[in-house]
Write a protein that holds these residues in place. Structure first.
Motif, PDB file in Angstrom:
ATOM      1  N   GLN A  52      -3.799  13.252   7.090  1.00 42.87           N
ATOM      2  CA  GLN A  52      -4.716  12.202   6.407  1.00 42.87           C
ATOM      3  C   GLN A  52      -4.279  10.780   6.941  1.00 42.87           C
ATOM      4  O   GLN A  52      -3.213  10.528   7.161  1.00 42.87           O
ATOM      5  N   VAL A  53      -5.375   9.892   7.443  1.00 38.88           N
ATOM      6  CA  VAL A  53      -5.134   8.657   7.876  1.00 38.88           C
ATOM      7  C   VAL A  53      -5.858   7.639   6.821  1.00 38.88           C
ATOM      8  O   VAL A  53      -6.843   7.982   6.448  1.00 38.88           O
ATOM      9  N   VAL A  54      -5.148   6.394   6.777  1.00 39.77           N
ATOM     10  CA  VAL A  54      -5.829   5.356   6.179  1.00 39.77           C
ATOM     11  C   VAL A  54      -5.293   4.011   6.826  1.00 39.77           C
ATOM     12  O   VAL A  54      -4.340   3.842   7.203  1.00 39.77           O
ATOM     13  N   ALA A  55      -6.346   3.019   6.593  1.00 37.94           N
ATOM     14  CA  ALA A  55      -6.332   1.869   7.274  1.00 37.94           C
ATOM     15  C   ALA A  55      -4.999   1.038   6.421  1.00 37.94           C
ATOM     16  O   ALA A  55      -4.871   1.140   5.062  1.00 37.94           O
ATOM     17  N   THR A  56      -4.157   0.263   7.281  1.00 40.50           N
ATOM     18  CA  THR A  56      -3.276  -0.698   6.483  1.00 40.50           C
ATOM     19  C   THR A  56      -3.849  -1.888   6.136  1.00 40.50           C
ATOM     20  O   THR A  56      -4.831  -2.241   6.942  1.00 40.50           O
ATOM     21  N   SER A  57      -3.279  -2.767   5.537  1.00 35.89           N
ATOM     22  CA  SER A  57      -3.549  -4.117   5.179  1.00 35.89           C
ATOM     23  C   SER A  57      -3.800  -4.751   6.603  1.00 35.89           C
ATOM     24  O   SER A  57      -4.537  -5.780   6.659  1.00 35.89           O
ATOM     25  N   SER A  58      -2.774  -4.678   7.351  1.00 34.53           N
ATOM     26  CA  SER A  58      -2.516  -5.211   8.727  1.00 34.53           C
ATOM     27  C   SER A  58      -3.880  -4.659   9.880  1.00 34.53           C
ATOM     28  O   SER A  58      -4.378  -5.596  10.223  1.00 34.53           O
ATOM     29  N   GLY A  59      -4.246  -3.461   9.463  1.00 38.55           N
ATOM     30  CA  GLY A  59      -5.286  -3.155  10.423  1.00 38.55           C
ATOM     31  C   GLY A  59      -6.752  -3.552   9.880  1.00 38.55           C
ATOM     32  O   GLY A  59      -7.605  -4.087  10.787  1.00 38.55           O
ATOM     33  N   LEU A  60      -6.705  -3.879   8.510  1.00 39.06           N
ATOM     34  CA  LEU A  60      -7.908  -4.310   8.005  1.00 39.06           C
ATOM     35  C   LEU A  60      -8.188  -5.943   8.158  1.00 39.06           C
ATOM     36  O   LEU A  60      -9.167  -6.342   8.623  1.00 39.06           O
ATOM     37  N   SER A  61      -6.916  -6.608   8.123  1.00 42.53           N
ATOM     38  CA  SER A  61      -6.982  -7.956   8.795  1.00 42.53           C
ATOM     39  C   SER A  61      -7.389  -8.194  10.179  1.00 42.53           C
ATOM     40  O   SER A  61      -7.715  -9.253  10.496  1.00 42.53           O
ATOM     41  N   VAL A  62      -7.100  -7.433  11.087  1.00 42.06           N
ATOM     42  CA  VAL A  62      -7.293  -7.468  12.607  1.00 42.06           C
ATOM     43  C   VAL A  62      -8.518  -6.471  12.820  1.00 42.06           C
ATOM     44  O   VAL A  62      -8.888  -6.561  14.067  1.00 42.06           O
ATOM     45  N   LEU A  63      -9.386  -6.266  11.930  1.00 41.35           N
ATOM     46  CA  LEU A  63     -10.537  -5.392  12.292  1.00 41.35           C
ATOM     47  C   LEU A  63     -11.393  -6.046  13.044  1.00 41.35           C
ATOM     48  O   LEU A  63     -11.959  -5.278  14.273  1.00 41.35           O
ATOM     49  N   ALA A 107       0.413   0.580  16.414  1.00 42.50           N
ATOM     50  CA  ALA A 107       0.035  -0.898  16.219  1.00 42.50           C
ATOM     51  C   ALA A 107       0.198  -1.293  14.757  1.00 42.50           C
ATOM     52  O   ALA A 107       0.165  -2.425  14.450  1.00 42.50           O
ATOM     53  N   GLY A 108       0.531  -0.425  13.630  1.00 37.94           N
ATOM     54  CA  GLY A 108       0.651  -0.848  12.335  1.00 37.94           C
ATOM     55  C   GLY A 108      -0.885  -0.706  11.891  1.00 37.94           C
ATOM     56  O   GLY A 108      -0.840  -1.537  10.604  1.00 37.94           O
ATOM     57  N   HIS A 109      -1.819  -0.434  12.305  1.00 35.82           N
ATOM     58  CA  HIS A 109      -3.139  -0.445  11.781  1.00 35.82           C
ATOM     59  C   HIS A 109      -3.587   0.693  10.930  1.00 35.82           C
ATOM     60  O   HIS A 109      -4.593   0.608   9.871  1.00 35.82           O
ATOM     61  N   LEU A 110      -2.862   1.818  11.113  1.00 29.73           N
ATOM     62  CA  LEU A 110      -3.137   3.087  10.296  1.00 29.73           C
ATOM     63  C   LEU A 110      -1.957   3.583   9.605  1.00 29.73           C
ATOM     64  O   LEU A 110      -0.769   3.400  10.381  1.00 29.73           O
ATOM     65  N   ALA A 111      -1.875   4.218   8.562  1.00 29.78           N
ATOM     66  CA  ALA A 111      -0.811   4.997   7.866  1.00 29.78           C
ATOM     67  C   ALA A 111      -1.296   6.233   8.036  1.00 29.78           C
ATOM     68  O   ALA A 111      -2.343   6.546   7.992  1.00 29.78           O
ATOM     69  N   VAL A 112      -0.260   7.237   8.300  1.00 27.70           N
ATOM     70  CA  VAL A 112      -0.590   8.724   8.661  1.00 27.70           C
ATOM     71  C   VAL A 112       0.250   9.545   7.738  1.00 27.70           C
ATOM     72  O   VAL A 112       1.331   9.076   7.685  1.00 27.70           O
TER      73      VAL A 112
END
Length: 147
Positions: A52-63, A107-112
């Motif tokens: 399962q993968v989900v976007a992190t707040s860091s990932g969404l901020s640099v989208l 890169a810290g953009h997804l949590a796995v």
């Protein structure tokens, strides 16, 4: 077509138009997306398809600064989903998604979240899934096991 007009897939000179794939591009594209890698940047094994993968707040901020498929992956992961679901939704090769997801995790953009291997290989879980699928009626409202 009448009057010598070109068909929808041909240009005026009779050559094939843009709807025909050009050479071996579809086979080369996954190689280009992953820079030739078949596994993520980590030294461990590839991510299982049920991961399962989900976007992190860091990932969404640099989208907006992410490129193409990486942006699509992070955007699609606003809600948790498996690597397999993600590949199907984005029409990408499964191994491409595995490699890019690993890069995005690094890169810290997804949590796995890798599921517990004992649970995913438990035969009783597989039997319950199969039984559940059989209980879903088909388009004629018949259960799959009833002839």
């Amino acid at each position: 077509m009448a009057g010598g007009e070109p068909g929808p897939d041909k240009t005026a000179d009779g050559a094939r138009g843009p709807s025909e794939p050009a050479g071996r591009a579809p086979a080369i594209r996954p190689f280009l997306l992953t820079a030739g890698r078949v596994a993520g940047g980590g030294a461990g094994p590839s991510l299982p398809v049920e991961t399962q993968v989900v976007a992190t707040s860091s990932g969404l901020s640099v989208l907006d600064s992410l490129a193409f498929e990486q942006r699509d992956i992070v955007a699609a992961c606003r809600r948790p989903q498996s690597i397999a679901e993600l590949a199907a939704r984005l029409h990408l090769h499964l191994n491409v998604v595995r490699v890019l997801a690993e890069d995005l995790r690094t890169a810290g953009h997804l949590a796995v979240h890798v599921p517990n291997a004992r649970t995913t290989h438990d035969i009783s879980v597989l039997r319950r899934v199969i039984d559940g699928l059989r209980a879903v009626p088909d388009s004629r409202d018949r259960l799959r096991d009833s002839g």
